[in-house]
Design a protein around this motif. Sequence first.
Motif, PDB file in Angstrom:
ATOM      1  N   SER A 288       0.820  -1.209   0.000  1.00  0.00           N
ATOM      2  CA  SER A 288       0.000   0.000   0.000  1.00  0.00           C
ATOM      3  C   SER A 288       0.852   1.255   0.000  1.00  0.00           C
ATOM      4  CB  SER A 288      -0.925  -0.001   1.224  1.00  0.00           C
ATOM      5  OG  SER A 288      -1.564   1.257   1.376  1.00  0.00           O
ATOM      6  N   LYS A 289       1.838   1.294   0.868  1.00  0.00           N
ATOM      7  CA  LYS A 289       2.719   2.459   0.944  1.00  0.00           C
ATOM      8  C   LYS A 289       3.490   2.654  -0.362  1.00  0.00           C
ATOM      9  CE  LYS A 289       1.928   4.416   4.818  1.00  0.00           C
ATOM     10  NZ  LYS A 289       1.363   5.795   4.779  1.00  0.00           N
ATOM     11  N   LYS A 290       3.952   1.566  -0.929  1.00  0.00           N
ATOM     12  CA  LYS A 290       4.706   1.637  -2.174  1.00  0.00           C
ATOM     13  C   LYS A 290       3.835   2.185  -3.303  1.00  0.00           C
ATOM     14  CE  LYS A 290       7.608  -1.088  -5.287  1.00  0.00           C
ATOM     15  NZ  LYS A 290       8.265  -2.387  -5.521  1.00  0.00           N
ATOM     16  N   VAL A 291       2.598   1.704  -3.372  1.00  0.00           N
ATOM     17  CA  VAL A 291       1.687   2.162  -4.418  1.00  0.00           C
ATOM     18  C   VAL A 291       1.354   3.638  -4.226  1.00  0.00           C
ATOM     19  CG1 VAL A 291      -0.626   1.912  -5.389  1.00  0.00           C
ATOM     20  CG2 VAL A 291       0.736  -0.125  -4.868  1.00  0.00           C
ATOM     21  N   GLU A 292       1.072   4.028  -3.002  1.00  0.00           N
ATOM     22  CA  GLU A 292       0.761   5.440  -2.737  1.00  0.00           C
ATOM     23  C   GLU A 292       1.912   6.341  -3.170  1.00  0.00           C
ATOM     24  OE1 GLU A 292      -0.183   8.502   0.991  1.00  0.00           O
ATOM     25  OE2 GLU A 292      -0.141   6.330   1.333  1.00  0.00           O
ATOM     26  N   ASN A 293       3.126   5.970  -2.803  1.00  0.00           N
ATOM     27  CA  ASN A 293       4.290   6.777  -3.176  1.00  0.00           C
ATOM     28  C   ASN A 293       4.470   6.829  -4.692  1.00  0.00           C
ATOM     29  OD1 ASN A 293       4.888   7.321  -0.498  1.00  0.00           O
ATOM     30  ND2 ASN A 293       6.306   5.589  -0.293  1.00  0.00           N
ATOM     31  N   SER A 294       4.201   5.717  -5.361  1.00  0.00           N
ATOM     32  CA  SER A 294       4.342   5.680  -6.817  1.00  0.00           C
ATOM     33  C   SER A 294       3.299   6.563  -7.493  1.00  0.00           C
ATOM     34  CB  SER A 294       4.218   4.238  -7.322  1.00  0.00           C
ATOM     35  OG  SER A 294       5.292   3.448  -6.879  1.00  0.00           O
ATOM     36  N   ILE A 295       2.076   6.515  -7.001  1.00  0.00           N
ATOM     37  CA  ILE A 295       1.021   7.362  -7.579  1.00  0.00           C
ATOM     38  C   ILE A 295       1.394   8.837  -7.422  1.00  0.00           C
ATOM     39  CG2 ILE A 295      -1.375   8.122  -7.334  1.00  0.00           C
ATOM     40  CD1 ILE A 295      -2.107   5.257  -6.606  1.00  0.00           C
ATOM     41  N   ARG A 296       1.875   9.191  -6.242  1.00  0.00           N
ATOM     42  CA  ARG A 296       2.262  10.586  -6.004  1.00  0.00           C
ATOM     43  C   ARG A 296       3.393  11.015  -6.950  1.00  0.00           C
ATOM     44  NH1 ARG A 296       2.327  10.409  -1.126  1.00  0.00           N
ATOM     45  NH2 ARG A 296       0.500  11.706  -0.641  1.00  0.00           N
ATOM     46  N   LEU A 297       4.418  10.182  -7.062  1.00  0.00           N
ATOM     47  CA  LEU A 297       5.560  10.520  -7.911  1.00  0.00           C
ATOM     48  C   LEU A 297       5.142  10.653  -9.374  1.00  0.00           C
ATOM     49  CD1 LEU A 297       8.607  10.955  -8.252  1.00  0.00           C
ATOM     50  CD2 LEU A 297       8.860   8.458  -8.407  1.00  0.00           C
ATOM     51  N   ILE A 298       4.344   9.711  -9.848  1.00  0.00           N
ATOM     52  CA  ILE A 298       3.900   9.744 -11.244  1.00  0.00           C
ATOM     53  C   ILE A 298       3.033  10.970 -11.509  1.00  0.00           C
ATOM     54  CG2 ILE A 298       2.358   8.598 -12.899  1.00  0.00           C
ATOM     55  CD1 ILE A 298       3.482   5.932 -11.821  1.00  0.00           C
ATOM     56  N   ALA A 299       2.101  11.250 -10.601  1.00  0.00           N
ATOM     57  CA  ALA A 299       1.203  12.395 -10.793  1.00  0.00           C
ATOM     58  C   ALA A 299       1.991  13.702 -10.825  1.00  0.00           C
ATOM     59  CB  ALA A 299       0.158  12.426  -9.687  1.00  0.00           C
ATOM     60  N   GLU A 300       2.873  13.892  -9.868  1.00  0.00           N
ATOM     61  CA  GLU A 300       3.631  15.139  -9.794  1.00  0.00           C
ATOM     62  C   GLU A 300       4.598  15.280 -10.968  1.00  0.00           C
ATOM     63  OE1 GLU A 300       3.537  15.505  -4.882  1.00  0.00           O
ATOM     64  OE2 GLU A 300       5.409  14.981  -5.927  1.00  0.00           O
ATOM     65  N   SER A 301       5.293  14.208 -11.299  1.00  0.00           N
ATOM     66  CA  SER A 301       6.289  14.262 -12.366  1.00  0.00           C
ATOM     67  C   SER A 301       5.643  14.460 -13.734  1.00  0.00           C
ATOM     68  CB  SER A 301       7.129  12.980 -12.373  1.00  0.00           C
ATOM     69  OG  SER A 301       7.804  12.813 -11.151  1.00  0.00           O
ATOM     70  N   THR A 302       4.512  13.757 -13.959  1.00  0.00           N
ATOM     71  CA  THR A 302       3.822  13.910 -15.240  1.00  0.00           C
ATOM     72  C   THR A 302       3.330  15.342 -15.417  1.00  0.00           C
ATOM     73  OG1 THR A 302       3.136  11.586 -15.166  1.00  0.00           O
ATOM     74  CG2 THR A 302       1.949  13.032 -16.680  1.00  0.00           C
ATOM     75  N   ALA A 303       2.721  15.879 -14.365  1.00  0.00           N
ATOM     76  CA  ALA A 303       2.243  17.264 -14.450  1.00  0.00           C
ATOM     77  C   ALA A 303       3.389  18.235 -14.701  1.00  0.00           C
ATOM     78  CB  ALA A 303       1.508  17.621 -13.158  1.00  0.00           C
ATOM     79  N   ARG A 304       4.473  18.031 -14.005  1.00  0.00           N
ATOM     80  CA  ARG A 304       5.629  18.929 -14.151  1.00  0.00           C
ATOM     81  C   ARG A 304       6.207  18.851 -15.564  1.00  0.00           C
ATOM     82  NH1 ARG A 304       7.740  17.635  -9.765  1.00  0.00           N
ATOM     83  NH2 ARG A 304       9.211  16.031 -10.489  1.00  0.00           N
ATOM     84  N   ALA A 305       6.204  17.667 -16.143  1.00  0.00           N
ATOM     85  CA  ALA A 305       6.738  17.501 -17.488  1.00  0.00           C
ATOM     86  C   ALA A 305       5.962  18.317 -18.515  1.00  0.00           C
ATOM     87  CB  ALA A 305       6.720  16.030 -17.872  1.00  0.00           C
TER      88      ALA A 305
END
Length: 392
Positions: A266-283
């Motif tokens: 659960s923690k791993k998935v949450e962190n991955s969702i956050r990283l993907i969402a933030e990085s994709t938006a920033r890109a």
Amino acid sequence: MNFKDKMASYHDYVIAMRREFHRIPELSFAEHETTKRIGEKLQELNIPFEINTEKNTGLIGVIKGDKPGPAVALRADIDALPVTEDTGLDFASEHEGVMHACGHDNHIAMLLGAAKMLKDVQSELPGTVYLVFQPAEEIGVGAPYMMNFGDWFEKSGAIFGAHIWGTFPAGKVGVRKGEEMAATEQFTIRIKGKQSHGSQPQLGVDAVLIASATVMNLQGIVARQISPLDSVVVTVGTIHGGDRWNIVAGEAVLEGTVRHFNNEISKKVENSIRLIAESTARAYGGTAELEYHSTVPPTVNDEACTVVVEEAVTDVLGRDALFECEKNMGSEDFSFFQEKKPGAYFFVGNYNEEKGTVWSNHSNHFTSDEEVLTGGAAVYAQIAASYLEKHS
């Protein structure tokens, strides 16, 4: 004590209860008439009960055996869904837009049937059986609500629950040791871009484009970041973005769910969702924020309690009726009980082509093969009696 030879005499009662409660479905935490009528049925059986007055819904019945011994709890959920019924039943829902589409009317009937059976052998019971009629399962908060009501949960040595299941064969009962149903977690991703005229996209930051890319990138979590041996689901269920067809969207919102059986994952998935969402938006020149909530923990059956269920099914319905069910990515707030006490959750099969009970739970066509309900009630009763005898 065996209920196999006794259950036929309770057949009509259990079906009558199912039909009565099917007519009056009520949504989560609004089960006031349902609670009142359950209380009336227990009163008719001379079973004392207490209604949870915090929201005036949900109640605990108590059957205290004439012999001293431990305590065990049997739980049935009682709420319905915001579904318009389309079954054509003579006893269809009388409440427009509300239906027992998940079969909780059957759970009420089975537990009332078990209550009647156990009451009839009260003098032989070595201990106490708590009958837990729980509201608000469909929104995942009814179990904690009832756990904090009175001292029944503190006194119970174990708790057992059941669910009628549309895709399992009628007359069969499924259970498994360990992980059985998944945890449910909910996430919201809020994306901010910059509006511009649709003819001049270079002047804006397209939040809909960011949302679309985010959805695609999230699919890589399960495919490439989680072991194939672990069961995980990441689903985006809604996308809302933009104001008009000729405007580059400045904002978008994604909503979705994660299902799993392991809190570390659960923690791993949450962190991955956050990283993907933030990085994709920033890109793409925008920003994204993640809100993440754990709703219901995984349903994990205690091994010893699962054996009690298996033996009860075998004693009442025969060995051929028992099967080991697969893990289910659906969720159950029964899991809150299991975090604190040993317990087991089992499924009563309902699929019968000859009777037309072929619809999945939550369908507006969902109905029941009522012939399985008396067996379910007897299994409930057998579980309680066997547990008390084993732990006396």
